[in-house]
Design an enzyme around this catalytic site. Structure first.
Site, PDB file in Angstrom:
ATOM      1  N   LYS A  66       0.830  -1.200   0.000  1.00 28.66           N
ATOM      2  CA  LYS A  66       0.000   0.000   0.000  1.00 28.66           C
ATOM      3  C   LYS A  66       0.868   1.254   0.000  1.00 28.66           C
ATOM      4  O   LYS A  66       0.597   2.212  -0.721  1.00 28.66           O
ATOM      5  CB  LYS A  66      -0.921   0.007   1.218  1.00 28.66           C
ATOM      6  N   GLN A 110      -5.195  -1.396   9.700  1.00 30.71           N
ATOM      7  CA  GLN A 110      -5.206  -2.721   9.083  1.00 30.71           C
ATOM      8  C   GLN A 110      -5.893  -3.733   9.991  1.00 30.71           C
ATOM      9  O   GLN A 110      -5.570  -3.877  11.167  1.00 30.71           O
ATOM     10  CB  GLN A 110      -3.770  -3.170   8.789  1.00 30.71           C
ATOM     11  N   ASP A 133     -11.311   3.588   4.517  1.00 31.27           N
ATOM     12  CA  ASP A 133     -11.773   2.208   4.390  1.00 31.27           C
ATOM     13  C   ASP A 133     -13.294   2.141   4.320  1.00 31.27           C
ATOM     14  O   ASP A 133     -13.857   1.095   3.991  1.00 31.27           O
ATOM     15  CB  ASP A 133     -11.270   1.362   5.563  1.00 31.27           C
TER      16      ASP A 133
END
Length: 304
Positions: A66, A110, A133
């Site tokens: 990422k 995460q 997200d």
């Protein structure tokens, strides 16, 4: 986005591969161009903060990828690697600092988190406008109501592929296998907004195979490797395989497989995503898109 409606790759059965890797590369190039234009206009570089708690090897590789893709798109990447012993209070304190940091426009924690940390509380501590997200209650609620907001990256990637390869989805029967908050539920909402008739199958569904055989669009996100067999798939259906698992071959080598038994599925499907090279690259590309969109909202609010 421009490009052919389908990949040139074709299985003997006639199933065609959905080239998520190529689509994601073009999308990332477009984002990089938009990032430069955004900087020229506002003199601001979008910043993405990624928080990883613990030392899960797979998560570490994913997080570093990422960061690499963020830099390639011309954005700033802020990595926060925390030990597994991090307390809830410490993690929430970091999120509060990132919320207040004007150089940070997107925050991603995460998942999964180590035992003892509450993912719901952590996710909802992120400011909605920085929740790239799209998992917080504000963005989830806006999606459910059909209002503008940040859409979870993986379902958004699936939707962009479907729009490009399938086109108009109004009236099509869609089945989402898997009802997670991360993929299944938001994917069902997105398909509803596209005009599909949507069914969601989950662990208590009695006959998922029978439902799948009626679906024009099949999205599978269960985490159960090769769950969906070829005879589950309606001839000519579009299959989006979100799953990814590593299996060991008799030779001792390993390979990646999805939630769909690919070798069987290509004998029935009209379009299908490969694993790897399908949905995975789209997830990161959509994270970059969400970060740029978040920066636009935040910066324009400051200058209004």
């Amino acid at each position: 986005m421009t490009g052919p409606a389908v990949s040139d790759a074709q299985e003997p059965s006639g199933a065609r591969l959905i080239d998520g890797k190529g689509f994601a590369a073009r999308l990332t190039q477009d984002i990089a161009t938009e990032v430069r234009a955004f900087y020229d206009r506002h003199h601001v570089t979008p910043g993405l903060a990624v928080v990883l708690v613990g030392n899960d090897p797979a998560s570490e590789v994913y997080v570093r990828n990422k960061a690499l893709q963020t830099h390639r798109a011309g954005m700033r990447s802020f990595m926060h690697m925390l030990p597994a012993t991090t307390s809830q209070e410490e993690l929430l304190g970091l999120i509060a600092r990132l919320n207040a940091d004007p150089e940070i426009h997107g925050i991603l924690v995460q998942l999964p988190l180590p035992a003892g940390l509450d993912p719901v509380a952590v996710t909802n501590a992120i400011l909605p406008e920085k929740d790239v997200d799209g998992l917080g209650v504000v963005n989830a609620g806006r999606l459910a109501l059909g209002l503008p907001g940040i859409v979870p990256c993986t379902p958004l990637g699936c939707l962009l592929l479907l729009r490009h390869y399938v086109g108009d989805m109004r009236g099509k029967d869609a089945l989402v296998i898997g009802a997670s908050n991360l993929v299944g539920r938001p994917m069902a909402e997105l398909l509803l907004h596209e005009g599909c008739t949507v069914t969601v199958a989950h662990i208590d569904t009695r006959d998922t195979a029978a439902l799948a055989r009626q679906a024009d669009i099949l999205v599978v996100a269960t985490g159960v490797r090769e769950l969906v067999r070829g005879d589950w798939i309606k001839p000519g259906a579009t299959v989006i395989d979100v799953g990814i698992s590593r299996v060991t071959l008799p030779s001792g080598k390993t390979r990646l497989v999805g939630d769909v038994k690919f070798d069987e599925a290509v004998q029935h499907a009209g379009l299908i995503t490969p694993v790897p090279g399908g949905v995975g690259p789209m997830t990161i590309a959509c994270l970059l898109r969400n970060t740029l969109d978040a920066a636009r909202v935040i910066v324009e609010k400051r200058t209004a």
